[in-house]
Design a protein around this motif. Structure first.
Motif, short mmCIF file in Angstrom:
data_model
loop_
_atom_site.label_atom_id
_atom_site.label_comp_id
_atom_site.label_asym_id
_atom_site.label_seq_id
_atom_site.Cartn_x
_atom_site.Cartn_y
_atom_site.Cartn_z
N ARG A 196 0.85 -1.19 0.00
CA ARG A 196 0.00 0.00 0.00
C ARG A 196 0.88 1.24 0.00
O ARG A 196 1.87 1.31 0.72
N VAL A 197 0.52 2.19 -0.87
CA VAL A 197 1.27 3.44 -0.99
C VAL A 197 0.68 4.41 0.02
O VAL A 197 -0.27 5.14 -0.27
N TRP A 198 1.25 4.44 1.22
CA TRP A 198 0.68 5.24 2.31
C TRP A 198 0.89 6.73 2.08
O TRP A 198 0.13 7.55 2.61
N LEU A 199 1.92 7.11 1.32
CA LEU A 199 2.20 8.53 1.11
C LEU A 199 1.24 9.18 0.12
O LEU A 199 1.27 10.39 -0.07
N ASN A 200 0.43 8.36 -0.53
CA ASN A 200 -0.59 8.93 -1.41
C ASN A 200 -1.82 9.29 -0.59
O ASN A 200 -2.14 8.64 0.40
N LEU A 201 -2.53 10.34 -1.00
CA LEU A 201 -3.76 10.74 -0.32
C LEU A 201 -4.94 10.64 -1.29
O LEU A 201 -5.00 11.41 -2.24
N PRO A 202 -5.89 9.72 -1.05
CA PRO A 202 -5.83 8.71 0.02
C PRO A 202 -4.85 7.59 -0.32
O PRO A 202 -4.45 7.46 -1.49
N PRO A 203 -4.44 6.78 0.67
CA PRO A 203 -3.53 5.66 0.39
C PRO A 203 -4.11 4.75 -0.70
O PRO A 203 -5.33 4.57 -0.80
N ALA A 204 -3.22 4.20 -1.50
CA ALA A 204 -3.65 3.40 -2.65
C ALA A 204 -2.77 2.17 -2.79
O ALA A 204 -1.73 2.04 -2.13
N ARG A 205 -3.21 1.26 -3.64
CA ARG A 205 -2.42 0.07 -3.96
C ARG A 205 -2.45 -0.13 -5.46
O ARG A 205 -3.42 0.23 -6.14
#
Length: 212
Positions: A196-205
């Motif tokens: 999961r890409v936590w630094l994206n808003l919102p987190p994404a995969r």
């Protein structure tokens, strides 16, 4: 509809594409928000993909693999920029975008790319005359969950029909479940998720689908 192409420019190649009109994140978010209000089921997201998510998606594309790279729903171009920084020459990029304002923006922002205004969910028709050889990858930012599963599967199959065997279909999602089921009964494709890409808003995969 014929591709929208940018006139020839003095600055060319990868450096030229990145040095085109500078991307203003706040301005791009305003464009996305306006587009979402006008067409929520078409635009899907209210903001463009973040740099880390775009970089993660681009990392699954092999620059050494020949053939065009197809991007579906590029929006204002964050993933396009990441693909170019990854080493994909702009001339190899075929961008399929439905929003005419985004099409014009992409053509200005990334000299050398091919921008086609059309329906990405009907890529067999949209790209019928645009591909001279099988694609190396398809990178999608489409809001797949707005479509029934049958249509999502048809898109996946159509994309793989246009690409080399084993080429990746790359799709991101904000959801905790895959946008296309990770397991298929017929064994017609494989699926693998990123962290999961936590630094994206919102987190994404990011999910990567391949056809053996």
């Amino acid at each position: 509809m014929p591709p929208l192409r940018h006139p020839s420019a003095k600055v060319s190649g990868v450096e030229g594409a990145i040095r085109g009109p500078r991307r203003d994140p706040l301005e791009d978010e305003a464009r996305f928000l306006r587009s979402w209000f006008e067409r929520p089921l078409v635009t899907g997201a209210v903001t463009p993909s973040g740099k880390m998510l775009a970089r993660t998606m681009a990392s699954y594309v092999d620059p050494q693999q020949g053939g065009p790279v197809i991007e579906l729903g590029p929006g204002t171009g964050p993933v396009t920029e990441a693909l170019i920084r990854r080493g994909i020459a702009p001339e190899r990029l075929i961008l399929v975008e439905f929003n005419p304002d985004f099409c014009r923006l992409l053509a200005r922002r990334f000299p050398g790319v091919t921008v086609i205004r059309g329906d990405a969910y009907d890529i067999r028709t949209t790209l019928a005359s645009a591909l001279s050889e099988p694609g190396a990858a398809a990178v999608s930012s489409l809001p797949l969950f707005t479509k029934p599963l049958e249509q999502r599967l048809d898109l996946l199959n159509a994309a793989h029909d246009l690409m080399r065997p084993g080429a990746p279909f790359i799709q991101f999602t904000y959801a905790v479940v895959p946008p296309i089921p990770a397991k298929c009964e017929a064994g017609s494709y494989t699926a693998a998720p990123s962290n999961r890409v936590w630094l994206n808003l919102p987190p994404a995969r990011v999910w990567v689908y391949r056809r053996p």
